[in-house]
Structure formats: C-alpha cells, structure tokens
Design a protein around this motif. Structure first.
Motif, PDB file in Angstrom:
ATOM      1  N   ILE A  64      39.238  30.348  39.048  1.00 50.72           N
ATOM      2  CA  ILE A  64      38.221  31.396  38.980  1.00 50.72           C
ATOM      3  C   ILE A  64      38.543  32.460  40.029  1.00 50.72           C
ATOM      4  CG2 ILE A  64      35.770  31.941  39.252  1.00 50.72           C
ATOM      5  CD1 ILE A  64      35.241  28.946  38.513  1.00 50.72           C
ATOM      6  N   SER A  65      38.657  33.705  39.602  1.00 51.76           N
ATOM      7  CA  SER A  65      38.952  34.790  40.533  1.00 51.76           C
ATOM      8  C   SER A  65      38.068  35.981  40.208  1.00 51.76           C
ATOM      9  CB  SER A  65      40.435  35.179  40.450  1.00 51.76           C
ATOM     10  OG  SER A  65      40.744  35.666  39.152  1.00 51.76           O
ATOM     11  N   GLY A  66      38.080  36.966  41.090  1.00 50.33           N
ATOM     12  CA  GLY A  66      37.280  38.163  40.878  1.00 50.33           C
ATOM     13  C   GLY A  66      36.878  38.783  42.196  1.00 50.33           C
ATOM     14  N   ALA A  67      36.023  39.773  42.125  1.00 50.32           N
ATOM     15  CA  ALA A  67      35.578  40.486  43.314  1.00 50.32           C
ATOM     16  C   ALA A  67      34.710  39.603  44.201  1.00 50.32           C
ATOM     17  CB  ALA A  67      34.796  41.735  42.902  1.00 50.32           C
ATOM     18  N   ALA A  68      34.599  40.017  45.453  1.00 50.35           N
ATOM     19  CA  ALA A  68      33.678  39.379  46.393  1.00 50.35           C
ATOM     20  C   ALA A  68      32.916  40.478  47.103  1.00 50.35           C
ATOM     21  CB  ALA A  68      34.426  38.512  47.394  1.00 50.35           C
ATOM     22  N   GLY A  69      31.639  40.254  47.343  1.00 48.31           N
ATOM     23  CA  GLY A  69      30.875  41.308  47.981  1.00 48.31           C
ATOM     24  C   GLY A  69      29.485  40.868  48.368  1.00 48.31           C
ATOM     25  N   GLU A  70      28.729  41.843  48.860  1.00 48.94           N
ATOM     26  CA  GLU A  70      27.390  41.530  49.346  1.00 48.94           C
ATOM     27  C   GLU A  70      26.469  42.729  49.200  1.00 48.94           C
ATOM     28  OE1 GLU A  70      25.335  39.108  52.991  1.00 48.94           O
ATOM     29  OE2 GLU A  70      27.099  40.316  53.507  1.00 48.94           O
TER      30      GLU A  70
END
Length: 253
Positions: A18-24
């Motif tokens: 599973i991959s993709g963006a990371a943020g808050e």
C-alpha cells in the motif's frame, strides 16, 4: 507513542504493497507530522493543511499554528517548499470534493487534527473517504479527549449518515481513532489484535480489559459503527519490544 504507532502501521502498509501520499490537516508545529513524514518513501507526496497565522479561521481555538516554526522543524528532515505541498487554509473553506482536487495522490496515511467541532470533523471525514487509498489510514486525533466532545460527535454523525461509506474504524489508541477502508478492515483488525506488545488495560484494579487478541478470538467484542475495533487506550506495553520494533521498521523504509 503516536509516532511509534505511525511507524507500525506504515510497516504493515509496506508489507501489503500500500502506497500513496501522507499528510495532515492541522499540523500545528509538526509534532505529529514529522513522525509520519519519516515513514514515507521518495515517491510518496507530502501534504499539509493549516490556517497557520490566520487564527481568525480557527473557530474553536483547537491549535496555534505557526508557518515559520513548522517549516523550521520540517527542515531537520530536509523538507522545504519544493518537496512539501502546503495549503494555507481551513479545510472547510472548500467542499470536501473540491479539496480532493488539491492532492494528486490518494492518501496512504492522513492525520486529521484540524477543527474539533462536529461539523468540521464530519467534513474532514468526507474528504478522507474521497481521498484515502484502499488500505490507507486516517488517524482522527482527540477522539477520546473529554474536552473535545465535538470530535466524537462528528465521527458518530458521519458514520450514522454514511451507511455506505468506504471507511471503517479498526483501532483506538492513545487518543486517536484509526480508520481504514472496508476493503482492508479485517486485515488491519487482525494485525492489531495480535501485536504482542499490547498489555492489559487497567483504569483501576481490579477493573481491567484484556489485551487485544486475548478475547477468545472475538474480533467484534468492541464495536464502532458496526465494525470491530482493537481498543488499546490506557494499555501497558512492552517498551523493550516496542523500541526494537520501531528501529527495525524505520530502517526498512
């Protein structure tokens, strides 16, 4: 503790492809964003949203962001405006659907720690449903915080109004509710209840709740919105095992 959990969940995501963006949403001074950022690989987009100095938009006074402090802390990881997508706004300034167009990748890991009112939390979960990758995680902060009841109210209202939502909660730990997609709910739940470092939760003796995975295999013992969740609040845990795992997970990025 929250940084450790972010590393643990990211480790499982790498194992499962599973991959993709990371943020808050609501980064304040990057206290939680940095532990998330260190779990990312080079092809994973980093995104944050905060009102920063526009505190007139911080209706419930749930944080006190400062862009310069935030970027200074990010610089310790080599992050700057060229490799970090920053949206200086409140999440409610756009519809969740339009907000989704700002982020070109679906999220592998999204922390939600912006406005703590019912309506803001509700809106942020609509955004999470739109933008979360299958098997991705939305970490809702302050779900069990007594002084921010709007967070709990917003989560419950969202799931009550969206019976067909893609989202499903699976873990409650250290004041955060972790939510994934229906496609991966049982996989996440099974992984969490069998982690060996969870201990027994005791608010006061002799009133204790057994550790996840020690409830006779009943995945649905604790439920939220009809989904079984692993409850890890107030638990002791094996610090030596946890520290060794944390180092190994970060070295595996």
């Amino acid at each position: 503790m929250n940084g450790f959990i972010a590393a643990m969940l990211s480790h499982y995501q790498r194992l499962w492809g599973i991959s993709g963006a990371a943020g808050e949403i609501g980064v304040h001074w990057a206290d939680y964003f940095l532990p998330i950022a260190v779990t990312c690989r080079q092809n994973e987009l980093l995104w944050v949203l905060d009102v920063f100095e526009q505190q007139e938009k911080n209706i419930d006074k749930s944080g006190l962001g400062d862009y310069n402090i935030f970027m200074s802390r990010c610089s310790t990881l080599g992050l700057n405006e060229s490799n970090l997508l920053v949206s200086k706004m409140a999440s409610t300034e756009m519809t969740p659907e339009r907000l989704c167009t700002l982020v070109p990748q679906r999220f592998r890991f999204l922390s939600i720690d912006g406005g703590h009112s019912r309506d803001t939390v509700y809106s942020d979960l609509v955004f999470a449903e739109c933008q979360l990758a299958d098997g991705g995680i939305a970490a809702m902060d302050d779900y069990s915080h007594a002084y921010w009841p709007g967070v709990h109210e917003g989560v419950v209202s969202y799931f009550d109004a969206h019976k067909d939502s893609r989202l499903a909660p699976f873990l409650l730990a250290n004041n955060k509710l972790y939510i994934t997609t229906k496609t991966h709910h049982l996989r996440w739940l099974g992984a969490m209840i069998h982690e060996e470092f969870w201990g027994v939760a005791c608010l006061s003796q002799p009133f204790c709740i057994e550790a996840p995975g020690k409830n006779g295999g009943n995945f649905a013992k604790f439920q939220l919105a009809g989904y079984g969740i692993a409850v890890a609040e107030h638990r002791s845990f094996n610090l030596t095992v946890a520290h060794a795992k944390w180092i190994a997970w970060l070295n595996d990025i």
